[in-house]
Design an enzyme around this catalytic site. Structure first.
Site, PDB file in Angstrom:
ATOM      1  N   GLY A   1       0.859  -1.193   0.000  1.00  0.00           N
ATOM      2  CA  GLY A   1       0.000   0.000   0.000  1.00  0.00           C
ATOM      3  C   GLY A   1       0.884   1.228   0.000  1.00  0.00           C
TER       4      GLY A   1
ATOM      5  N   GLY B   1       1.970   4.858   3.467  1.00  0.00           N
ATOM      6  CA  GLY B   1       2.967   4.086   2.725  1.00  0.00           C
ATOM      7  C   GLY B   1       4.080   4.994   2.229  1.00  0.00           C
TER       8      GLY B   1
ATOM      9  N   GLY C   1      -2.012   0.902 -10.817  1.00  0.00           N
ATOM     10  CA  GLY C   1      -2.864   1.748  -9.969  1.00  0.00           C
ATOM     11  C   GLY C   1      -2.162   3.093  -9.761  1.00  0.00           C
TER      12      GLY C   1
ATOM     13  CB  ALA D   1      -7.575  -2.287   0.199  1.00  0.00           C
TER      14      ALA D   1
ATOM     15  CG  HIS E   1      -6.565   2.175  11.924  1.00  0.00           C
ATOM     16  ND1 HIS E   1      -6.825   2.571  13.219  1.00  0.00           N
ATOM     17  CD2 HIS E   1      -7.637   2.607  11.209  1.00  0.00           C
ATOM     18  CE1 HIS E   1      -7.975   3.219  13.264  1.00  0.00           C
ATOM     19  NE2 HIS E   1      -8.494   3.249  12.060  1.00  0.00           N
TER      20      HIS E   1
END
Ligand code: NAP
Length: 404
Positions: free
Chosen positions: A92, A97, A119, A157, A179
């Site tokens: 990520g 990131g 992406g 995700a 998190h």
């Protein structure tokens, strides 16, 4: 108006903050440093210079004693030695990131990035100098190479990709989050971590952009640190070392559950949602009562963010009051009680909504939609077009430093 004395007050607070001795004096007790030093011996051989006295500091926060870890216990050479056999697979490349990845790279650690090819993140990672096939890979390939998997995908995700990721988290690897969301709400996210790996958390208390900026300035962000599962007996030590390596200055010990509850609550409350709601309510009443947009904006947002909130940040609420007029002080003290009484039930509802998983459910549903970026952009457009924020743009352009 309220902040007539503000710049003098800010100057004096900056002076105080720049004095290391003042900061150092906040430490009340250093606990059992020698014992902690022995426990800190890394898995690999450590040179004598690393056998420094380590301090898990116990700090008295307004009468409650809490554990805090600090960066100075993990100098760069010690980090390099500690992680010398590790590959940090950071998957990520959003805000965190970017910040954590670049800081790890600048610290000289062996870090690789895993994101989906083509992406937005893939492009951004390349712009930041990550090289495909060298230290930039697709998610699965990065995980296969990593000994420590740092899951910095979006929370939605993390849930979506878990069925593919879980089988790759084999014994001996470490799983890292920023998190507590995914494992704590596992009934909803389905992120049930394997029982034979260490699972740790470092949650910077700020945006990934700030993680990066503070690191570049030689400063450090405050982060929460927690252990969800300790298989090796080294999970906490590893978490603290990683926390320092990604750019934390101080690390506050907590649990995954406490971290996610307080974080979801805070961002919906005073940090973002609550403050936005307060701004809108105050601005609308001023406009309904015939005040101009510039006056309503200046009195609601500009003075808050440019003058008064920085004073609270520098030295606390009483310091902000002291920097304001006696008239302002009297009214603010009186009305703060009414606001607290009125808003507390809203905060109670909010905490309940976090604790019972409603906020998680909503976030997963919304952010798992394939068009989540477009939907979010539509909402941002609506916010940008509100009169208050259009007025703000004009006011900002008239700040002396922005005026042409
Ligand atoms: N942002 C903060 O201020 C902050 C602060 C503390 C902790 N955290 C935590 O840090 C973690 C990362 O948050 P973040 O804000 O940095 O990132 P984010 O913006 O929430 O997530 C962005 C990353 O997720 C990837 N992603 C999204 N959907 C995906 C999918 N279906 N498959 C594969 N990749 C997908 C994106 O890749 P593409 O570009 O390819 O879409 C991008 O790399 C979260 O756990 C968050 O709660 C964030």
């Amino acid at each position: 108006m309220a902040s007539r004395n503000a710049s003098r007050a800010v100057r004096s607070s900056i002076k105080q903050l720049a004095t290391p001795a003042v900061q150092r004096r906040t430490f009340i007790t250093a606990v059992n440093a020698t014992k902690a030093g022995v426990a800190a011996a890394p898995k690999a051989a450590v040179t004598a210079s690393f056998q420094q006295t380590r301090g898990i500091k116990t700090i008295d926060f307004a009468g409650t004693k809490e554990k805090v870890f600090e960066r100075e216990d993990w100098p760069r050479e010690k980090l390099l030695e500690y992680f010398k056999d590790d590959t940090l697979a950071l998957i990520g490349y959003g805000s965190q990131g970017h910040g954590q990845g670049l800081n790890l790279r600048d610290n000289g650690l062996n870090v690789i990035i895993g994101v989906r090819k083509n992406g937005q993140s893939w492009k951004e990672a390349q712009q930041d100098g990550w090289v495909p096939g060298k230290n930039l890979f697709e998610v699965d390939e990065a995980i296969s190479k990593g000994t420590i998997v740092m899951n910095l995908l979006s929370d939605a995700a993390q849930s979506e990709t878990w069925p593919a990721i879980k089988p790759q988290l084999t014994k001996g690897k470490t799983l890292y989050f920023s998190h507590g969301f995914s494992p704590v709400f596992k009934d909803l996210t389905k992120v049930d971590v394997p029982s034979d790996i260490d699972v740790i958390l470092v949650a910077p208390k700020g945006s990934g952009r700030t993680v990066r900026t503070l690191f570049r300035e030689g400063r450090g962000i405050n982060s929460s640190v927690a252990v969800y599962q300790d298989v090796t007996g080294k999970a906490e030590e590893k978490a603290v070392a990683l926390g320092v390596a990604v750019g934390s200055g101080y690390l506050y010990k907590t649990t995954f559950e406490k971290e996610v509850y307080s974080d979801l609550y805070g961002e919906r409350g005073c940090l973002m949602g609550g403050i936005h709601g307060m701004f809108l309510a105050q601005y609308e009443v001023l406009r309904e009562r015939g005040h101009s947009p510039s006056e309503a904006f200046n009195e609601t947002v500009e003075e808050a963010t440019q003058s008064l909130y920085p004073l609270i940040g520098a030295n606390g609420m009483d310091y902000m009051y002291a920097a304001c007029s006696t008239t302002a002080r009297r009214g603010a003290i009186d009305w703060s009680k009414r606001f607290k009484e009125t808003l507390k039930p809203v905060f109670q509802d909010l905490y309940e909504s976090v604790a019972n998983g409603s906020e998680t459910k909503r976030s997963l549903e919304y952010n798992s939609r394939p068009d989540y970026r477009e939907l979010y952009e539509k909402e941002m457009q609506e916010i940008r077009e509100l009169e208050i924020w259009r007025a703000g743009k004009a006011v900002r352009s008239l700040r002396p430093e922005n005026a042409k």
